[in-house]
Motif scaffolding. Structure first.
Motif, PDB file in Angstrom:
ATOM      1  N   TRP A 159       0.804  -1.226   0.000  1.00 32.55           N
ATOM      2  CA  TRP A 159       0.000   0.000   0.000  1.00 32.55           C
ATOM      3  C   TRP A 159       0.846   1.289   0.000  1.00 32.55           C
ATOM      4  O   TRP A 159       0.316   2.355  -0.238  1.00 32.55           O
ATOM      5  N   ASP A 160       2.122   1.203   0.344  1.00 30.49           N
ATOM      6  CA  ASP A 160       2.914   2.442   0.421  1.00 30.49           C
ATOM      7  C   ASP A 160       3.640   2.711  -0.899  1.00 30.49           C
ATOM      8  O   ASP A 160       3.757   1.835  -1.757  1.00 30.49           O
ATOM      9  N   ASP A 186      -3.344   4.776  -4.786  1.00 30.13           N
ATOM     10  CA  ASP A 186      -2.638   5.950  -5.322  1.00 30.13           C
ATOM     11  C   ASP A 186      -1.233   6.086  -4.750  1.00 30.13           C
ATOM     12  O   ASP A 186      -0.324   6.578  -5.423  1.00 30.13           O
ATOM     13  N   GLN A 187      -1.044   5.690  -3.498  1.00 30.26           N
ATOM     14  CA  GLN A 187       0.297   5.782  -2.915  1.00 30.26           C
ATOM     15  C   GLN A 187       1.260   4.887  -3.691  1.00 30.26           C
ATOM     16  O   GLN A 187       2.387   5.292  -3.996  1.00 30.26           O
ATOM     17  N   GLY A 211      -4.409   4.487 -10.691  1.00 30.48           N
ATOM     18  CA  GLY A 211      -4.345   4.225  -9.249  1.00 30.48           C
ATOM     19  C   GLY A 211      -5.696   3.791  -8.695  1.00 30.48           C
ATOM     20  O   GLY A 211      -6.568   3.297  -9.433  1.00 30.48           O
ATOM     21  N   TYR A 212      -5.867   3.992  -7.400  1.00 32.86           N
ATOM     22  CA  TYR A 212      -7.109   3.606  -6.729  1.00 32.86           C
ATOM     23  C   TYR A 212      -7.162   4.362  -5.401  1.00 32.86           C
ATOM     24  O   TYR A 212      -6.163   4.383  -4.680  1.00 32.86           O
ATOM     25  N   ASP A 213      -8.262   4.972  -5.086  1.00 30.78           N
ATOM     26  CA  ASP A 213      -8.542   5.729  -3.850  1.00 30.78           C
ATOM     27  C   ASP A 213      -8.964   7.172  -4.173  1.00 30.78           C
ATOM     28  O   ASP A 213      -9.842   7.701  -3.553  1.00 30.78           O
ATOM     29  N   ASP A 214      -8.229   7.810  -5.129  1.00 32.03           N
ATOM     30  CA  ASP A 214      -8.348   9.251  -5.352  1.00 32.03           C
ATOM     31  C   ASP A 214      -8.106  10.012  -4.048  1.00 32.03           C
ATOM     32  O   ASP A 214      -8.965  10.740  -3.557  1.00 32.03           O
ATOM     33  N   THR A 226      -4.964   9.248 -13.146  1.00 31.80           N
ATOM     34  CA  THR A 226      -6.256   8.607 -13.406  1.00 31.80           C
ATOM     35  C   THR A 226      -6.434   7.564 -12.311  1.00 31.80           C
ATOM     36  O   THR A 226      -5.504   6.833 -11.987  1.00 31.80           O
ATOM     37  N   THR A 227      -7.627   7.507 -11.714  1.00 31.89           N
ATOM     38  CA  THR A 227      -7.775   6.646 -10.542  1.00 31.89           C
ATOM     39  C   THR A 227      -9.236   6.247 -10.338  1.00 31.89           C
ATOM     40  O   THR A 227     -10.085   6.487 -11.202  1.00 31.89           O
ATOM     41  N   VAL A 228      -9.506   5.642  -9.219  1.00 37.40           N
ATOM     42  CA  VAL A 228     -10.860   5.243  -8.853  1.00 37.40           C
ATOM     43  C   VAL A 228     -11.174   5.927  -7.523  1.00 37.40           C
ATOM     44  O   VAL A 228     -10.408   5.795  -6.571  1.00 37.40           O
ATOM     45  N   ARG A 229     -12.249   6.687  -7.506  1.00 39.74           N
ATOM     46  CA  ARG A 229     -12.525   7.490  -6.316  1.00 39.74           C
ATOM     47  C   ARG A 229     -13.305   6.735  -5.245  1.00 39.74           C
ATOM     48  O   ARG A 229     -14.397   6.226  -5.477  1.00 39.74           O
TER      49      ARG A 229
END
Ligand code: IPT
Length: 268
Positions: A159-160, A186-187, A211-214, A226-229
């Motif tokens: 996750w980091d 995203d990290q 990524g993922y989280d926004d 570009t990510t998933v919120r």
């Protein structure tokens, strides 16, 4: 009036954003929040925290720790004298929860990449012990399969940002062919961007990254991510509302929040 929050590491962006939201919405409802941060997905640590809360007469407990279904059920079963609401469990876990749909954003990510013509897609999921990381990975794989694709590599991270950096370096060193990369959050994507930049691989011209989280910072990465919120503020708000509305023997409905695809500059 006190609400308990048991959380995984607050050094990570998402859990700290969730804690901030729980704290704020609880205060609006006239509750203070006691936070217990535990090291790992460890049943004894969770039960210990619940016992500590009980000894302080805290009867409403929000648990943001990734839990496999059997463990989540055992915890709910053993603590029927309080209300436990879970934030990181599978949709079919059967325990009281406010979670995000693990499929819609992941599916959309794969669909977009496929529409852009990508065929070599590397996956850098979060840690294997995390139920959310597992569910996101499963959904990526299922969506890839639907487009007749298999991932060019799967490397688990932690996750980091460091783990994203290490994962991308491994792909480069192993000469894995990939024109796109899906990161567990995203990290990790931030670490990926750094490793690609160092290797002079242009994003998005040579490699697209999602990524993922926004998290709050993702729009300010280079290029913007570009990510998933995940609307973590809403998750905290819904969790507080539902855990406070629960009475002995009657819990409100569970809640599954959407995870929306957010298009920015890191894919082409
Ligand atoms: C989940 C985040 O998506 C991920 O980035 C990481 O911070 C993880 O939490 C830590 O457990 S969000 C969770 C509510 C599924």
């Amino acid at each position: 009036l006190t609400l308990g929050l048991i959380t995984t590491s607050l050094a990570l962006h998402a859990p700290s954003q969730i804690a901030a939201s729980v704290k704020m919405h609880a205060r609006e409802a006239g509750y203070q929040v006691l936070i217990s941060m535990i090291d790992e997905n460890d049943e004894t640590a969770i039960q210990q925290s619940i016992n500590d809360f009980k000894s302080q007469f805290v009867e409403k407990i929000v648990i943001n720790v990734p839990l496999e279904t059997p463990l989540a059920r055992a915890i709910a079963q053993q603590n029927k004298d309080v209300t436990c609401l879970f934030l990181d469990v599978a949709p079919d876990s059967g325990v009281f929860h406010v979670i995000f749909d693990p499929a819609n954003g992941t599916q959309e990510s794969v669909k977009r990449l496929s529409e852009l013509g990508h065929k070599s897609i590397a996956l850098l999921p979060g840690p294997q012990y995390s139920i959310s990381a597992q569910l996101r990975l499963a959904s990526w794989l299922k969506s890839l399969e639907a487009f007749g694709l298999t991932p060019s590599a799967i490397i688990f991270g932690t996750w980091d940002a460091q783990s994203g950096y290490d994962g991308a370096q491994q792909l480069i060193n192993d000469k894995v062919e990939f024109s796109a990369l899906l990161a567990g959050n995203d990290q990790m994507a931030l670490g990926v961007l750094s490793a690609l930049h160092q290797a002079q691989i242009a994003v998005p011209q040579q490699v697209s990254v999602i990524g993922y989280d926004d998290s709050y910072e993702s729009a300010f990465f280079t290029p913007s991510l570009t990510t998933v919120r995940l609307d973590l503020d809403t998750q905290g708000k819904e969790a507080v509302a539902r855990v406070l509305a629960a009475t002995q023997g009657k819990t409100p409905d569970n809640c599954i929040l959407p995870a929306e695809f957010v298009l920015r500059d890191s894919i082409t």
